[in-house]
Design an enzyme around this catalytic site. Structure first.
Site, PDB file in Angstrom:
ATOM      1  N   MET A 158     -43.912  27.473 -24.646  1.00  0.00           N
ATOM      2  CA  MET A 158     -44.032  26.159 -24.004  1.00  0.00           C
ATOM      3  C   MET A 158     -44.730  25.193 -24.963  1.00  0.00           C
ATOM      4  O   MET A 158     -45.914  24.896 -24.830  1.00  0.00           O
ATOM      5  CB  MET A 158     -44.784  26.304 -22.682  1.00  0.00           C
ATOM      6  N   ASP A 159     -43.968  24.689 -25.915  1.00  0.00           N
ATOM      7  CA  ASP A 159     -44.528  23.878 -26.997  1.00  0.00           C
ATOM      8  C   ASP A 159     -44.338  22.383 -26.719  1.00  0.00           C
ATOM      9  O   ASP A 159     -43.320  21.980 -26.162  1.00  0.00           O
ATOM     10  CB  ASP A 159     -43.839  24.252 -28.312  1.00  0.00           C
ATOM     11  N   GLY A 160     -45.324  21.598 -27.123  1.00  0.00           N
ATOM     12  CA  GLY A 160     -45.192  20.142 -27.042  1.00  0.00           C
ATOM     13  C   GLY A 160     -46.025  19.482 -25.967  1.00  0.00           C
ATOM     14  O   GLY A 160     -45.912  18.262 -25.766  1.00  0.00           O
TER      15      GLY A 160
END
Length: 274
Positions: free
Chosen positions: A47-49
């Site tokens: 779950m990047d960003g």
């Protein structure tokens, strides 16, 4: 005739319910079409960003992670509606403890809040019959967070429909190291075995409760694994949409599955050659 505010609210609620029903029916039809092809058994998410999302909108530190939680709930719902048995999420890396203390504290408090919500009778874990595992070095967590995680694993232990693996205080090198240590400890005093076998290490991996992921989705366009499931992703298909995690949606999941279906026969042949 002037309409009363109460009537307006009821009409608005009725319209929202109708729209939700239409969306649910459309999604059901879409998933039925997708199920005509091979479906993944195990999906993993990085779950990047979240921080970039907060910066993009000028939000406070930690707000991006809070904004990403509804996206996670939607993605989990889509996966379970599709009939995907295992979902793994990279919630918090061991390396994340090196972030600013106030951010780590905020994330721990948010994590505690969300873990406790899994214990509620109306939670999605009970609704979908989800068994929850927390994977990682839980000793690094605060006493409150660790106790809550252990309680969730205990309460959901009898659920068997689907499995959610939450990697927290986790990185892959630590998981491998701990598996090697356990394998060595188990072999102490066993004079018939001269060395550790591959099966010993694999059996002591925390992720051994699930098959290897079929698809790994990392948001924000990044293609790095960031020390996540290095042992388990040798034949996993990587999908990296440009959307930041709070922006991820159904279309990204559908594209990931379509790409998986397109290359499924090739990947299966590769697995058989190993």
């Amino acid at each position: 005739m002037v309409e009363l505010p109460g009537q307006i609210r009821r009409m608005s609620g009725g319209i929202s319910q109708l729209v939700e029903q239409i969306c649910g029916f459309s999604r059901k039809c879409l998933f039925r079409v997708l199920s005509m092809g091979p479906l993944p058994i195990h999906l993993a998410f990085i779950m990047d960003g979240n921080r970039r999302y907060a910066k993009k909108l000028g939000l406070e530190v930690g707000s991006g992670h809070k904004a990403g939680f509804p996206a996670l709930m939607s993605m989990l719902q889509y996966c379970y509606e599709l009939g995907i048995k295992y979902v793994t999420i990279y919630a918090f890396s061991i390396d994340n403890f090196n972030r600013r203390p106030e951010e780590v504290q905020y994330l721990m408090e948010l994590m505690l809040e969300k873990i406790k919500s899994l214990l509620e009778k109306e939670s999605f874990a009970h609704e979908y019959g989800i068994r929850v595992y927390f994977i990682g070095n839980l000793a690094l967590l605060s006493d409150q967070v660790r106790a809550a995680a252990e309680e969730v694993m205990k309460v959901t232990a009898k659920n068997s429909k689907v499995v959610l693996l939450v990697c927290v205080a986790y990185n892959s090198t630590d998981e491998i190291l701990q598996a090697v240590k356990k394998s060595c400890m188990n072999k102490l005093g066993d004079r018939d075995v001269e060395r550790i076998q591959l099966v010993d290490i694999e059996g002591n991996m925390q992720m051994s409760v699930a098959p290897d992921p079929d698809i790994l989705i990392r948001s924000s366009g990044e293609t790095r694994l960031s020390n996540f499931l290095l042992w388990q992703t040798g034949n996993t298909q990587l999908f990296s949409p440009d959307a930041l995690w709070p922006e991820i949606g159904l279309r990204h999941l559908v594209w990931a599955i379509l790409n998986f279906q397109r290359s499924h026969s090739y990947l299966e042949k590769k697995k058989k050659q190993l």
